[in-house]
Design a protein around this motif. Sequence first.
Motif, PDB file in Angstrom:
ATOM      1  N   THR A  87       0.901  -1.274   0.052  1.00 33.62           N
ATOM      2  CA  THR A  87      -0.065   0.050   0.117  1.00 33.62           C
ATOM      3  C   THR A  87       0.821   1.179  -0.091  1.00 33.62           C
ATOM      4  OG1 THR A  87      -1.756  -1.391   1.436  1.00 33.62           O
ATOM      5  CG2 THR A  87      -1.891   1.147   1.304  1.00 33.62           C
ATOM      6  N   ASP A  99       9.312  -6.464   5.568  1.00 33.64           N
ATOM      7  CA  ASP A  99       9.335  -7.766   4.910  1.00 33.64           C
ATOM      8  C   ASP A  99      10.869  -8.299   5.116  1.00 33.64           C
ATOM      9  OD1 ASP A  99       7.049  -8.668   3.950  1.00 33.64           O
ATOM     10  OD2 ASP A  99       6.942  -6.961   2.334  1.00 33.64           O
ATOM     11  N   ARG A 127      -3.767  -7.564   4.426  1.00 34.01           N
ATOM     12  CA  ARG A 127      -2.779  -7.291   5.865  1.00 34.01           C
ATOM     13  C   ARG A 127      -3.722  -6.920   6.903  1.00 34.01           C
ATOM     14  NH1 ARG A 127       1.225  -2.572   3.986  1.00 34.01           N
ATOM     15  NH2 ARG A 127       1.440  -2.287   6.090  1.00 34.01           N
TER      16      ARG A 127
END
Length: 647
Positions: free
Chosen positions: A414, A498, A524
């Motif tokens: 996002t 990540d 998410r």
Amino acid sequence: MVEALYPVPADWAQNALIDETRYQEKYARSIDDPEGFWAEEAQRIDWIKPFSVVKQTSFDEADFGISWFTDGTLNLSANALDRHLATRGDQVAILFEPDDPTTGERRITYRDLHAQVCRFANLLKARGVRKGDRVTIYLPMVPEAAVAMLACARIGAIHSIVFAGFSPDALAGRITDCDSSIVLTADQGLRGGKRVPLKANVDEALKDCPGVGTVIVLAHTGADVPMVEGRDIDWAAGVAGQSADCEPVEMAAEDPLFILYTSGSTGKPKGVLHTTGGYSVWASMTHEYVFDYRPGQIYWCAADIGWVTGHSYVVYGPLMNGATTVMFEGVPSYPDASRFWQIVDKFEVEIFYGAPTALRALMREGDDFVKATSRKSLRLLGSVGEPINPEAWSWYYNVVGEGRCPIVDTWWQTETGGVMITPLPGATALKPGSASKPMFGVKPMLLDGEGKEITGAGEGCLVVAGSWPGQMRTVWGDHERFFQTYFSTFKGFYFTGDGCRRDEDGYYWITGRIDDVINVSGHRMGTAEIESALVAHHKVAEAAVVGMPHEIKGQGIYAFVTTNVGVEADEDLRRELVKWVRHEIGPIATPDVIQFAPGLPKTRSGKIMRRILRKIGENDFSNLGDTSTLADPSVVDNLIANRPQPA
Ligand code: WTA
């Protein structure tokens, strides 16, 4: 282990916009001469006033700031609509496939869409919406959602789309956070034949949002919904008298375009803010190169507009590029597991972009549902939202694509506005499960826990060095949180959250989140969000939530719950808590396992040791690590002994 390698098919290498040589050249230029590279790429946009400055960006605390094309002005809706009218006014812009396959299909041309957007923009203006105002959109996957987005962009209002599967509470929180005074919704949504009470949810949410003065309600299913006098307006009646002309507002490149709430590792969702100029360039460029897109091709991204993928790759990217974009209201399994591929055949879709979770669910239903369809129009497949496991990849490639369609496994967030790491179909040999190589202008790096760079092959925390135009600019209302969340862990870098491995060939393999965020069916979710929902229940004293492996969803939700003294921790309570979380957040947050725990493993300073809980969630007790720092190590034995097995 020998990794399979799928070379670029010869026709792709020959005909694609970007072949391997061009990729190398363009990538090198984008890193060595970003100013020159982006000055050229930005020409894909019609600027009202051209920019003279390409970028002013710094991730350092002292002079932190992100600004692209700063003195340029533009309007995104004009780039998505007006500029196509002369050349492709009669081309279909949106192909709408309703939930019910037998009725309600729509084909909306660019000319029609332009008129609808102008009318709706005029209605918004008539209700007092001005440049910079926040407009909350809580709509199903229907063309009016795109109309609403583009109308906001046209008049400079900032849209905040809330996924139509979120609960009234979640909606209210998002309306309040960005102080939005108008909500756009429908009477009901339809998914897999089931009705979703959107207007009722809005009514419920607005009990906590006294600032909302206007609700525009689309009659979608035609259900009879109560309307509040003076506040609620029927969509069709509202636009009926409006002019089909609406001058697009001249926006500065850094004027806000939209807010999209997403989950982080702390309790409250963050309002990710994207601005106009950089996002337009980025969404358009990535859409073109990743999908090797040529105007007029039939393209389908199966994401919901409630997520960023729907923003960038159902609406903005494709429409800026003159696409025919498919919007699908329903679900992959309704009326049966052939639905996706029936739609592909019906519209002769050439490019299909979907999520691994849907593929895994369809894969389980067997190949016959796929083989019952032709799919001969398909040329390219895409994947997004979570790592795609090799089994799902190979099913997608061999069964769905019959071995002739490259798969672009796109990694992004996002926050990044568009695709960051991906194969390009004409340039990159594919390795199943690897997002492969960086997009132009993106410099990924792997750092170890101390922030030291890992060069060559290795595994570490994925960061990005330097800015790219589509990067988020702030967390709405909390710029400090923006800096702290993304730029303080590793000084001078954007931290993605990540983990990632890079192999000998420079391919990137995303290994998943390394923070307290889980990825459930590609959605998410912050574990803290679910925890705060659980502890809000009067029978719950404490809760800890972790991800667990899940065959279809990728990750499932595993909740450890300590009840208040005197509460019976039984099946009834379990059911009650599941219902409660669905009510507080929405069905996507439904816990898969609730384990009642008399105590949680805590350090002597009272910090919950999530590492241990994650292991228990994974049903892997072999490697619990050092438990000696726990205040009460016997807690762990108790949790292991009483671990419920998921249904
Ligand atoms: C995960 C969705 C592996 C990742 C566009 C990231 C992926 C988070 C991939 C962002 C992929 C997304 N391979 N993991 N191709 N794409 N992710 O904000 O953990 O909803 O940080 O954006 O999804 O999710 P978000």
